[in-house]
Each structure stands twice: as C-alpha cells, then as structure tokens.
Design an enzyme around this catalytic site. Structure first.
Site, PDB file in Angstrom:
ATOM      1  N   VAL A  37       9.318   0.217   5.458  1.00  0.00           N
ATOM      2  CA  VAL A  37       9.152   1.536   4.843  1.00  0.00           C
ATOM      3  C   VAL A  37       9.005   2.619   5.915  1.00  0.00           C
ATOM      4  CG1 VAL A  37       7.628   2.937   3.401  1.00  0.00           C
ATOM      5  CG2 VAL A  37       8.213   0.615   2.702  1.00  0.00           C
ATOM      6  N   LEU A 245       2.648   1.996  -8.854  1.00  0.00           N
ATOM      7  CA  LEU A 245       2.474   0.650  -9.415  1.00  0.00           C
ATOM      8  C   LEU A 245       3.218   0.523 -10.739  1.00  0.00           C
ATOM      9  CD1 LEU A 245      -1.346  -0.124  -8.885  1.00  0.00           C
ATOM     10  CD2 LEU A 245       0.581  -0.724  -7.438  1.00  0.00           C
ATOM     11  N   ASN A 248       7.097   0.230 -10.374  1.00  0.00           N
ATOM     12  CA  ASN A 248       7.512  -1.123  -9.990  1.00  0.00           C
ATOM     13  C   ASN A 248       7.301  -2.114 -11.134  1.00  0.00           C
ATOM     14  OD1 ASN A 248       8.593  -0.621  -7.523  1.00  0.00           O
ATOM     15  ND2 ASN A 248       6.770  -1.137  -6.353  1.00  0.00           N
ATOM     16  N   ALA A 249       6.210  -1.954 -11.861  1.00  0.00           N
ATOM     17  CA  ALA A 249       5.940  -2.871 -12.977  1.00  0.00           C
ATOM     18  C   ALA A 249       7.023  -2.732 -14.057  1.00  0.00           C
ATOM     19  CB  ALA A 249       4.558  -2.585 -13.566  1.00  0.00           C
ATOM     20  N   PHE A 250       7.428  -1.492 -14.358  1.00  0.00           N
ATOM     21  CA  PHE A 250       8.469  -1.278 -15.373  1.00  0.00           C
ATOM     22  C   PHE A 250       9.802  -1.872 -14.924  1.00  0.00           C
ATOM     23  CE2 PHE A 250       7.554   1.787 -18.939  1.00  0.00           C
ATOM     24  CZ  PHE A 250       6.186   1.658 -18.873  1.00  0.00           C
ATOM     25  N   CYS A 300       7.234  -6.088  -3.061  1.00  0.00           N
ATOM     26  CA  CYS A 300       6.533  -5.136  -3.930  1.00  0.00           C
ATOM     27  C   CYS A 300       6.252  -5.611  -5.360  1.00  0.00           C
ATOM     28  CB  CYS A 300       7.325  -3.841  -3.986  1.00  0.00           C
ATOM     29  SG  CYS A 300       7.137  -2.899  -2.470  1.00  0.00           S
TER      30      CYS A 300
HETATM   31  C1  UDX Z   1       5.725  -1.906   2.612  1.00  0.00           C
HETATM   32  C2  UDX Z   1       4.913  -0.833   1.952  1.00  0.00           C
HETATM   33  O1  UDX Z   1       4.709   0.271   2.814  1.00  0.00           O
HETATM   34  C3  UDX Z   1       3.646  -1.327   1.507  1.00  0.00           C
HETATM   35  O2  UDX Z   1       3.195  -0.422   0.569  1.00  0.00           O
HETATM   36  C4  UDX Z   1       3.756  -2.616   0.859  1.00  0.00           C
HETATM   37  O3  UDX Z   1       2.474  -3.007   0.521  1.00  0.00           O
HETATM   38  C5  UDX Z   1       4.418  -3.638   1.710  1.00  0.00           C
HETATM   39  O4  UDX Z   1       5.643  -3.157   2.007  1.00  0.00           O
HETATM   40  P1  UDX Z   1       6.522  -2.497   4.840  1.00  0.00           P
HETATM   41  O5  UDX Z   1       6.921  -1.329   5.667  1.00  0.00           O
HETATM   42  O6  UDX Z   1       7.579  -3.168   4.057  1.00  0.00           O
HETATM   43  O7  UDX Z   1       5.393  -2.024   3.880  1.00  0.00           O
HETATM   44  O8  UDX Z   1       5.657  -3.552   5.634  1.00  0.00           O
HETATM   45  P2  UDX Z   1       5.974  -4.170   7.039  1.00  0.00           P
HETATM   46  O9  UDX Z   1       7.434  -4.225   7.250  1.00  0.00           O
HETATM   47  O10 UDX Z   1       5.127  -5.385   7.101  1.00  0.00           O
HETATM   48  O11 UDX Z   1       5.416  -3.055   8.046  1.00  0.00           O
HETATM   49  C6  UDX Z   1       4.085  -2.734   8.235  1.00  0.00           C
HETATM   50  C7  UDX Z   1       3.872  -2.455   9.717  1.00  0.00           C
HETATM   51  O12 UDX Z   1       2.547  -1.965   9.930  1.00  0.00           O
HETATM   52  C8  UDX Z   1       4.028  -3.696  10.611  1.00  0.00           C
HETATM   53  O13 UDX Z   1       5.019  -3.443  11.580  1.00  0.00           O
HETATM   54  C9  UDX Z   1       2.649  -3.874  11.243  1.00  0.00           C
HETATM   55  O14 UDX Z   1       2.712  -4.336  12.567  1.00  0.00           O
HETATM   56  C10 UDX Z   1       2.095  -2.474  11.169  1.00  0.00           C
HETATM   57  N1  UDX Z   1       0.611  -2.419  11.213  1.00  0.00           N
HETATM   58  C11 UDX Z   1      -0.107  -3.164  10.355  1.00  0.00           C
HETATM   59  C12 UDX Z   1      -0.018  -1.598  12.135  1.00  0.00           C
HETATM   60  O15 UDX Z   1       0.636  -0.949  12.943  1.00  0.00           O
HETATM   61  N2  UDX Z   1      -1.379  -1.550  12.139  1.00  0.00           N
HETATM   62  C13 UDX Z   1      -2.135  -2.294  11.299  1.00  0.00           C
HETATM   63  O16 UDX Z   1      -3.359  -2.230  11.352  1.00  0.00           O
HETATM   64  C14 UDX Z   1      -1.473  -3.129  10.378  1.00  0.00           C
HETATM   65  C1  UDX Z   2      11.560  -2.102  -5.316  1.00  0.00           C
HETATM   66  C2  UDX Z   2      11.770  -0.786  -6.081  1.00  0.00           C
HETATM   67  O1  UDX Z   2      13.094  -0.761  -6.632  1.00  0.00           O
HETATM   68  C3  UDX Z   2      11.545   0.406  -5.173  1.00  0.00           C
HETATM   69  O2  UDX Z   2      11.617   1.624  -5.910  1.00  0.00           O
HETATM   70  C4  UDX Z   2      10.181   0.281  -4.531  1.00  0.00           C
HETATM   71  O3  UDX Z   2       9.978   1.348  -3.619  1.00  0.00           O
HETATM   72  C5  UDX Z   2      10.013  -1.043  -3.815  1.00  0.00           C
HETATM   73  O4  UDX Z   2      10.282  -2.119  -4.721  1.00  0.00           O
HETATM   74  P1  UDX Z   2      12.991  -3.504  -3.582  1.00  0.00           P
HETATM   75  O5  UDX Z   2      11.992  -4.576  -3.856  1.00  0.00           O
HETATM   76  O6  UDX Z   2      13.291  -3.137  -2.177  1.00  0.00           O
HETATM   77  O7  UDX Z   2      12.563  -2.148  -4.314  1.00  0.00           O
HETATM   78  O8  UDX Z   2      14.404  -3.903  -4.252  1.00  0.00           O
HETATM   79  P2  UDX Z   2      14.944  -3.910  -5.768  1.00  0.00           P
HETATM   80  O9  UDX Z   2      16.334  -3.435  -5.722  1.00  0.00           O
HETATM   81  O10 UDX Z   2      14.048  -3.230  -6.711  1.00  0.00           O
HETATM   82  O11 UDX Z   2      15.011  -5.470  -6.110  1.00  0.00           O
HETATM   83  C6  UDX Z   2      13.849  -6.253  -6.274  1.00  0.00           C
HETATM   84  C7  UDX Z   2      14.225  -7.639  -6.745  1.00  0.00           C
HETATM   85  O12 UDX Z   2      14.719  -7.617  -8.070  1.00  0.00           O
HETATM   86  C8  UDX Z   2      15.318  -8.304  -5.902  1.00  0.00           C
HETATM   87  O13 UDX Z   2      15.010  -9.664  -5.721  1.00  0.00           O
HETATM   88  C9  UDX Z   2      16.556  -8.137  -6.752  1.00  0.00           C
HETATM   89  O14 UDX Z   2      17.531  -9.116  -6.497  1.00  0.00           O
HETATM   90  C10 UDX Z   2      15.968  -8.295  -8.134  1.00  0.00           C
HETATM   91  N1  UDX Z   2      16.776  -7.654  -9.201  1.00  0.00           N
HETATM   92  C11 UDX Z   2      16.991  -6.310  -9.187  1.00  0.00           C
HETATM   93  C12 UDX Z   2      17.284  -8.432 -10.234  1.00  0.00           C
HETATM   94  O15 UDX Z   2      17.081  -9.655 -10.270  1.00  0.00           O
HETATM   95  N2  UDX Z   2      18.008  -7.815 -11.217  1.00  0.00           N
HETATM   96  C13 UDX Z   2      18.226  -6.474 -11.245  1.00  0.00           C
HETATM   97  O16 UDX Z   2      18.880  -5.988 -12.186  1.00  0.00           O
HETATM   98  C14 UDX Z   2      17.705  -5.692 -10.185  1.00  0.00           C
END
Ligand code: UDX
Ligand code: UDX
Length: 489
Positions: A37, A245, A248-250, A300
């Site tokens: 992210v 939340l 994502n739930a929907f 997520c």
């Molecule tokens: C996302 C969303 O931001 C978060 O809301 C969700 O709960 C998990 O997915 P994402 O960016 O996908 O986070 O997570 P990740 O790719 O694991 O990146 C988080 C980064 O934060 C890691 O690179 C980790 O090293 C860093 N981190 C973590 C810090 O720099 N400091 C910390 O104390 C903990």
């Molecule tokens: C999701 C939300 O879409 C995004 O808005 C939020 O910020 C993070 O969580 P992400 O998890 O990255 O994004 O991907 P998404 O495209 O939502 O897919 C999630 C999972 O659902 C995947 O495993 C995908 O294959 C599956 N999926 C999606 C299905 O099985 N069917 C569908 O029609 C759509």
C-alpha cells in the site's frame, strides 16, 4: 446503551481537545511502511505532486534497498505500471529511506501504512487486528517530532484506532500539536496504479473541529492535484475507519454469495457464469465481483471481516457477528470443496501423485500470496501426501515455502518434499495426474495444451478453480475438465 455512551464520550473528547495547528501548505510527506500500500500510493502522490517531497521509510533495510535498486525489475512490489511511476519520480521528489527519525521530523504530514495482521496471541487471538506496529509508529512520531504534524492512518484498522493513536501522541509527544486523519486506501492489488490514478472516491475522516477541518482540507488539496474535488469525501473519523471495513466486507460477501450458488449450480445443472451474468445485468445488483472462484484471498478481506466480527461481538451484537462470519465460512467451504473434488477424482489417494498448480498468487498481476486460496488447497492435498508442483509467473520459491510452513501443519522437511517449485510451467505439468488452476494469470490461456496433454499421466484432469480456460477445447484434446459451478461432463 454502550454505543450511545461511547459516542457521548467521544464527542466530549473531540470537543475538548483544542489544538491550534500550525500547518502550512503541505510540502513534505513521510510515509511509514514501504509495502504493497505505502509504496505504490506514495509513488503516485510523488508523480502527481512534483512540488511535494515524499519520503517512504521502513524498518526493513532489504526492502528499502529493493525500492532503490537501479534495476526496476527488482522492486519489492510487482504492479503493472509501477516501474514507470518510480522511474519518473524517484530521486526527483520520491525517496526511499531507513532514516525514520529525520524523515518523520522533516514532514508536515506523516502517513502510517504499516501492516495490521490478525492477532496470533492473547485477547482477540485469530480475530482482532494486531495494532502493535501502528502503536510503534505513533510512539516513534511522538518521540521525534519537533513541529506540528498531521498524522494520517492509511493502514486498515479497527474503528476507534484514531483514539488510541491520539492518546499516544498527546501523552508522549514533545509538546507539539497533532491532528489525526483516517484516509483508508481502496486500491486493489494488480490494478494499484490505475486505481490510484482514478479512484471511485477518496475518503478522509477527521475531527469535527476547526483544526480537524483544516487538516482534512490540507490532505484534500494533495489529492486534488489529480482527483476531482467532488470525488473526495470528508466524513467524521469513525465513519471513515468503519467504511473501509464495510467496503471490504461487502465485496467479500458478494464473492461468497456467488460461490455458495456455485455449489448449488453443480447439483442442479445451472451454470454459475450464466447465472452471474444474468443477475449482474440488473443494474441494482451490478456485474462486478460476481466471478466465482476457488475462494477469495489477499491480506484484507478475511482480516477485515474478522475485525468486523470481533467488534460486533465486543458490542454484544452477536447476530451481526454471525452474519459476517458466515462470509468466511463459505470461503473456507469453497477452498475445501475444491481440494476434496481433486482427491475424490483421483480415487481418494494422492500418495506419490504429482498435481500441478498453475498460480500461487491470490489474484493475477501481483506477486502477493498472502492468504491465497492456493496455500490452503495445497495444504489439504499435502495432507493426503500429494506432490504439489507449483508454477507462478511472479511468486518465488522462498515465498511459497514460507506460506506453507507458516501453517505448521507438518514439519518443514516434509513440506520441502511435498511442495515443489518450478520456473517452467511445462516442467511443472509434465507427468502430472492433474492440473489445478488457482490464479487467473492471462498467460495460462496461451499454453500449448496439446503438448501439455501429451506429457501428462492419463486420464489427464484439469480442475479450473477460476473458470479461466477454454473447457470445450480442452475436452476436445482429451482432458477431463472440472470447472466451478457447472455440471462437469
Ligand atoms: C496493507 C494495509 O496497509 C494494511 O492496512 C493491511 O492491514 C495490510 O495490508 P501492506 O502495505 O499490504 O499493508 O503491508 P506490507 O506489504 O506488509 O507493508 C507494511 C510495511 O511496513 C512493511 O514493509 C514493514 O517492514 C513496514 N513496517 C512495519 C515498518 O516500517 N515499521 C513497523 O513498525 C512495522
Ligand atoms: C481488496 C479491495 O478490492 C480493495 O478495495 C481494498 O483496498 C483491499 O482489498 P485486493 O485484496 O487487493 O483488494 O484484491 P481484490 O481484487 O479485491 O480481490 C480479492 C480476492 O477476491 C482475490 O483473491 C480475487 O481473486 C477474489 N475475487 C475477486 C473473486 O474470487 N471474485 C471476484 O469477482 C473478485
């Protein structure tokens, strides 16, 4: 009663904290967390706002080195279009660094984009979000800040986290003022760059006070550099936290709904893809997120629903908790059903049988495999001693082994024997009894399926967990094909 009381308490707190912020126009942004992210989001902000200096910091030195790698193929996150964005902005106004203290203190606005995994210990184990990294980040900001800052929660977090962050900042800071905003990210992996360029909406939650409004306007003006003002929503902080939340739930609920129907289709002779098309053309329902699958994955959906369930239970709303929990139950059912159909077709015995997996990522166009259905399907087949030969265009060997070892179903030595990584799909499928499609990568469509068939053990099975391939064509070649939500001929 409890909710009314807690709302009154919040209102009281909000009205009685009077910060007089000294926040000029945003010129410097720092983001803690260079993950899926934080990395792409900040890269796009930097690209679209050349007048703002954007620093992304992370405790993980290796990850920062990868973000700084001259070879853009080595970025730690794979996203279509991301390389180009990083190439344009990196070194100009986008910087990746491990020097957290300096970058945080220099910034007018600090995003917290660290991970918030489901708790694996103590109260709320397996359900609640673990906020330890959020708390660490807040403490770090409080420790090093010597000027007023806007702190933005970007990580998905349970409702009321802002209150916890505020408490830390107010009690441990150096006397500087903070405003806390919630700005959840709605990007989906695999389409992160285009989602960031053109989001349906940007949500900003803040305090209902003059300073809160000023802070929301400051962040609004950052996004307004490329996103029309009418798509930027300002709400109260709790609505913003909860909306993420709920969104994502929907979305997850739609997938579980169509997956539940897929099981019924297999019994009745209906075709789930036809049903999805027919209902999706009703504009009240809409066509998106109705694609049946082996089950949703990703960092997520499951985590956020568990969070919603936990919060609902906390407030005594057991029926609400049960309703959302069932979305996860159907998702588990779908993964298990898929694995079991493979075991049954292969005569209830997988011992020493090679089963090729096409795909390990939780969806196409990403190298992310967190909570991927592939992990759980593989684990169930490995319980039956099946040998899983995996090919994925972007997920590497170490990641696959880490994923399966994390489940702790069997010892690592046994996992090493049963889970085999292939960098060539044809080698993965050679001498296999069955192929299982776990991810919908486009390249699978273009394989020479006759060649694949010729090199497999007969009868050659394809279990298409994404209804991706051309089943008619595969049947003509001689494959026995099992799709999802269709009566398999
Ligand atoms: C996302 C969303 O931001 C978060 O809301 C969700 O709960 C998990 O997915 P994402 O960016 O996908 O986070 O997570 P990740 O790719 O694991 O990146 C988080 C980064 O934060 C890691 O690179 C980790 O090293 C860093 N981190 C973590 C810090 O720099 N400091 C910390 O104390 C903990
Ligand atoms: C999701 C939300 O879409 C995004 O808005 C939020 O910020 C993070 O969580 P992400 O998890 O990255 O994004 O991907 P998404 O495209 O939502 O897919 C999630 C999972 O659902 C995947 O495993 C995908 O294959 C599956 N999926 C999606 C299905 O099985 N069917 C569908 O029609 C759509």
């Amino acid at each position: 009663m409890t909710i009314v009381f807690s709302m009154l308490v919040r209102l009281f707190i909000l009205q009685n904290i009077k910060f007089i912020m000294n926040i000029p126009e945003i010129k410097k942004i720092c983001c803690i967390g260079a993950g899926y992210v934080g990395g792409p989001t900040m890269a796009v902000i930097a690209q679209k706002c050349p007048h703002i200096r954007v620093a992304v910091v992370d405790v993980n030195e290796q990850k920062i080195a990868q973000w700084n790698d001259n070879n853009l193929d080595n970025l730690p996150v794979y996203e279509p279009g991301l390389k180009e964005v990083v190439k344009e902005a990196r070194g100009r106004n986008l910087f990746f660094s491990t020097d957290m203290d300096t970058e945080i203190d220099a910034a007018d606005m600090v995003f917290i984009s660290v991970n918030t995994p489901t708790k694996t210990y103590g109260k709320g184990k397996g359900m609640a979000a673990d906020l330890k990294y959020i708390e660490l980040s807040a403490r770090k900001i409080a420790e090093v800040a010597t000027s007023d800052k806007i702190v933005v929660e970007k990580s998905t977090i349970p409702i009321r986290t802002a209150q916890a962050v505020r408490k830390i900042l107010a009690n441990t800071g150096n006397g500087v003022n903070f405003q806390i905003l919630s700005n959840p990210e709605f990007l989906a992996e695999g389409t992160a760059v285009s989602d960031l360029y053109n989001p349906d909406r940007v949500l900003i939650g803040g305090e209902e006070s003059e300073d809160g409004k000023k802070a929301m306007d400051a962040l609004t003006s950052v996004y307004n550099n490329w996103i029309p003002r009418e798509r930027i929503l300002q709400t109260n902080i709790w609505s913003s936290e909860l909306s993420k939340l709920v969104a994502n739930a929907f979305l997850a609920q739609r997938i579980s709904s169509i997956n539940a129907i897929s099981a019924l289709c297999e019994k009745t002779g209906a075709n789930v893809d036809e049903v999805a098309k027919a209902i999706g053309m009703d504009t009240r329902i809409g066509a998106k997120f109705l694609k049946t699958s082996v089950g949703f994955g990703g960092s997520c959906f499951q985590k956020d629903i568990l969070n919603l369930v936990y919060i609902s239970r906390f407030y005594g709303l057991d029926e609400v908790a049960y309703y959302w929990e069932s979305v996860i139950e159907i998702n588990d059912y779908q993964k298990n059903r898929f694995a079991d159909s493979i075991i049954i077709k292969l005569n209830n015995t997988l011992s020493d049988k090679k089963i090729a997996f096409l795909g390990w990522a939780f969806k196409k166009d990403t190298n992310d495999s967190r909570e991927s259905a592939a992990i759980y399907v593989a684990d169930r087949l490995m319980e039956d001693k099946g040998i899983i030969a995996v090919y994925d265009p972007k997920v590497g060997e170490k990641r696959m082994h880490d994923d399966i070892n994390y489940l702790k179903t069997r010892d690592e030595e046994e996992n090493d024997k049963l889970l085999q990584y292939y960098s060539d799909p044809y080698e993965a499928m050679k001498d296999a009894y069955a192929i299982a499609v776990l991810t919908e990568w486009d390249e699978f469509l273009d394989y020479d399926w006759q060649k694949v068939y010729d090199n497999m053990i007969k009868p050659a099975y394809v279990f298409d967990g994404r209804n991706l391939l051309n089943h008619e064509k595969l049947r003509e070649i001689g494959f026995n094909v099992q799709g999802i939500g269709k009566v398999n001929k």
